[in-house]
Write an enzyme that holds these catalytic residues in place. Structure first.
Site, PDB file in Angstrom:
ATOM      1  N   SER A 128       4.609   2.202   8.108  1.00 42.53           N
ATOM      2  CA  SER A 128       4.259   1.081   7.230  1.00 42.53           C
ATOM      3  C   SER A 128       5.454   0.669   6.381  1.00 42.53           C
ATOM      4  O   SER A 128       6.072   1.493   5.717  1.00 42.53           O
ATOM      5  CB  SER A 128       3.101   1.471   6.317  1.00 42.53           C
ATOM      6  OG  SER A 128       1.910   1.601   7.037  1.00 42.53           O
ATOM      7  N   ASP A 173      -0.014  -7.642   1.072  1.00 39.72           N
ATOM      8  CA  ASP A 173       0.359  -6.247   1.311  1.00 39.72           C
ATOM      9  C   ASP A 173       1.876  -6.089   1.419  1.00 39.72           C
ATOM     10  O   ASP A 173       2.380  -5.351   2.258  1.00 39.72           O
ATOM     11  CB  ASP A 173      -0.325  -5.692   2.569  1.00 39.72           C
ATOM     12  CG  ASP A 173      -0.208  -4.168   2.654  1.00 39.72           C
ATOM     13  OD1 ASP A 173      -0.010  -3.522   1.608  1.00 39.72           O
ATOM     14  OD2 ASP A 173      -0.274  -3.629   3.772  1.00 39.72           O
ATOM     15  N   HIS A 209       0.817  -1.214   0.000  1.00 40.12           N
ATOM     16  CA  HIS A 209       0.000   0.000   0.000  1.00 40.12           C
ATOM     17  C   HIS A 209       0.854   1.268   0.000  1.00 40.12           C
ATOM     18  O   HIS A 209       0.346   2.355  -0.290  1.00 40.12           O
ATOM     19  CB  HIS A 209      -0.995   0.001   1.164  1.00 40.12           C
ATOM     20  CG  HIS A 209      -0.399   0.217   2.522  1.00 40.12           C
ATOM     21  ND1 HIS A 209      -0.192  -0.798   3.425  1.00 40.12           N
ATOM     22  CD2 HIS A 209       0.029   1.341   3.145  1.00 40.12           C
ATOM     23  CE1 HIS A 209       0.328  -0.316   4.530  1.00 40.12           C
ATOM     24  NE2 HIS A 209       0.473   0.989   4.382  1.00 40.12           N
ATOM     25  N   ILE A 241      -2.378  -0.327  11.969  1.00 46.61           N
ATOM     26  CA  ILE A 241      -2.699  -0.098  13.371  1.00 46.61           C
ATOM     27  C   ILE A 241      -4.207  -0.087  13.545  1.00 46.61           C
ATOM     28  O   ILE A 241      -4.961   0.161  12.599  1.00 46.61           O
ATOM     29  CB  ILE A 241      -2.121   1.238  13.899  1.00 46.61           C
ATOM     30  CG1 ILE A 241      -2.650   2.426  13.079  1.00 46.61           C
ATOM     31  CG2 ILE A 241      -0.614   1.213  13.903  1.00 46.61           C
ATOM     32  CD1 ILE A 241      -2.253   3.785  13.622  1.00 46.61           C
TER      33      ILE A 241
END
Length: 491
Positions: free
Chosen positions: A236, A161, A131, A254
């Site tokens: 991230s 992801d 992402h 989160i």
């Protein structure tokens, strides 16, 4: 100095002996002082001994050595793409532009994203979250030593992801070892390193709060490490680091109502990262994982009681492909899969993770409950077959599908595009061009086109023919998220 009588001295020795044995068992060092207090019988009192630290290491507990080892391999990831801005016909009027400026003129605008990453190979392979670079075309990486290097996107894997980048400049880069995430235990100390809110390289500390967190809804392989180490936007893609300076996970998401850390963060286990990394190293553009050939269902308390199970754990086989590996291995509909290679699975997501981290070509041992009997079965680890071939077709013309690329529905495309539902044939949307009519009409990747103007769609060629001409209206039936939707759009 106080002199003790012979009787008091004897009592003192007994007290020392008793307290010494007791304190030795609890691991506490102490000294015993006996005092007399105006009576022939002395009273003893234990006083804890306070000792100055013998070294700097004894005085200060610090994670600095771990950070010093790990931090050079952590990077900041800056991704961007140029977006074309459509023209507004009002801006053809110079008077309009005079009053409202040039802001709406056709041109280009930059879309950007910010995240973190970790170098996992000295050649410059970087792992980050999908992402972070989703939809982006240009990626730059800022190293810990302040250098900025452009990076090439080697592999995108939205199902986990994860994404793998390759730094374009040669040289030996500092890298971080990937640990065995299956060795983690709840309560282990961990560090999160990344670039929260773009403030710069930041280290936070916490513990492993939970393992095997599923049903989080972040990715298809929902099997996460939960930590209370502070993770915020920008973290991230950064590593979750153990006390040996190794990456045990990639920080991904989160749970927060405010947008900031509330002590509930999730990291993708390093064992899943290894699978994606191995594919990228081998030159693959897509990660192929073992195919189940079955539809699995989580057990509720009611289902567990109906199966005479003491607790709702495992994955219930709700439907089965007769030619799939589970069926060939002896699994039957109604069975409950309890373990994979001796590791317990609590639900279908955990089963998918356990099989998803295993290489193709081998086999896995399954613990299966059938009725009241526990069976030991074996399933082959094979990729989903692409039957029929995908035969991609890009739709053109003035229709709601223009700009979409469709492929034939098959076990392989179902796995690849995370198609839900019971459809076994049709044309599934694989790609959508930015700014296209398909995007404007809110067509989504993974939509299965079942019928157009009441014409049944079985293949991509059926789809191509169904939209070849113009129409006064478009009646579309598609499957999305397991639900069948019918809508009518004007021609």
């Amino acid at each position: 100095m106080i002199r003790l009588s012979r009787r008091a001295a004897l009592l003192a020795r007994r007290v020392r002996a008793r307290l010494g044995r007791k304190l030795l068992k609890t691991g506490i060092a102490a000294a015993v002082v006996v005092v007399a207090a105006g009576s022939p019988v002395a009273r003893a009192q234990a006083v804890q001994e306070r000792v100055l630290p013998g070294s700097h290491a004894e005085a200060i507990l610090s994670f600095a050595p771990i950070v010093k080892k790990a931090q050079p391999a952590v990077v900041n990831v800056f991704a961007s793409r140029v977006e074309k801005r459509p023209a507004n016909p009002l801006y053809d009027d110079p008077i309009f532009r005079q009053f409202f400026g040039e802001g709406g003129m056709p041109g280009r605008q930059m879309a950007q994203s910010l995240g973190s990453g970790v170098i996992v190979d000295p050649t410059g392979l970087v792992v980050t979250n999908h992402h972070v670079i989703e939809g982006m075309t240009d990626v730059r990486v800022s190293l810990a030593d302040k250098r900025e290097v452009s990076a090439k996107i080697l592999l995108r894997d939205p199902r986990t992801d994860l994404a793998v980048l390759k730094l374009t400049e040669g040289g030996a880069y500092p890298s971080m070892e990937l640990a065995d995430s299956d060795q983690l235990q709840v309560g282990d100390l961990v560090l999160a390193i990344g670039n929260p809110f773009g403030v710069g390289q930041t280290v936070t500390q916490g513990i492993v709060s939970a393992l095997a967190r599923t049903q989080v809804g972040i990715s298809d392989y929902g099997f996460f490490i939960q930590t209370d180490a502070a993770i915020n936007p920008g973290n991230s893609g950064g590593p979750l680091v153990d006390m040996n300076g190794r990456a045990v996970g990639i920080n991904s998401a989160i749970f927060s109502k405010s947008g900031g850390s509330v002590g509930i963060g999730f990291a993708i286990p390093s064992n899943m990262v290894k699978v994606v990394l191995a594919t990228a190293k081998g030159g693959g553009k897509q990660v192929h994982r073992p195919w189940l050939g079955a539809t699995l269902q989580a057990l509720t308390q009611d289902i567990a009681e109906g199966l005479a199970m003491q607790r709702p754990t495992g994955a219930l086989v709700a439907d089965l492909d007769a030619k799939g590996p589970l069926a060939e291995g002896g699994v039957k509909r109604g069975d409950v899969i309890l373990s994979v290679d001796g590791q317990e699975v609590d639900d279908p997501e955990a089963l998918g993770y356990r099989l998803g981290t295993k290489p193709l070509g081998g086999a896995a041992a399954l613990g299966v409950l059938r009725g009241s009997k526990k069976l030991a079965l074996t399933t082959k680890l094979v990729a989903a077959p692409e039957i029929p071939p995908r035969d991609p077709v890009k739709i053109k013309g003035q229709n709601p599908f223009s700009g979409a690329t469709v492929v034939n529905l098959s076990p392989a495309t179902i796995e690849e595009l995370s198609v839900q539902g019971n459809a076994t044939s049709g044309a599934v949307v694989a790609e959508i061009e930015d700014g296209s009519l398909a995007q404007q009409f809110n067509l989504l990747k993974g939509d299965v086109i079942l019928a157009v103007n009441d014409r049944k769609i079985l293949t991509t060629r059926d789809m191509e023919q169904a939209v070849a001409g113009r129409a006064y209206y478009w009646k579309i039936t598609l499957s999305r998220g397991g639900q069948t939707i019918t809508t009518v759009i004007g021609g």
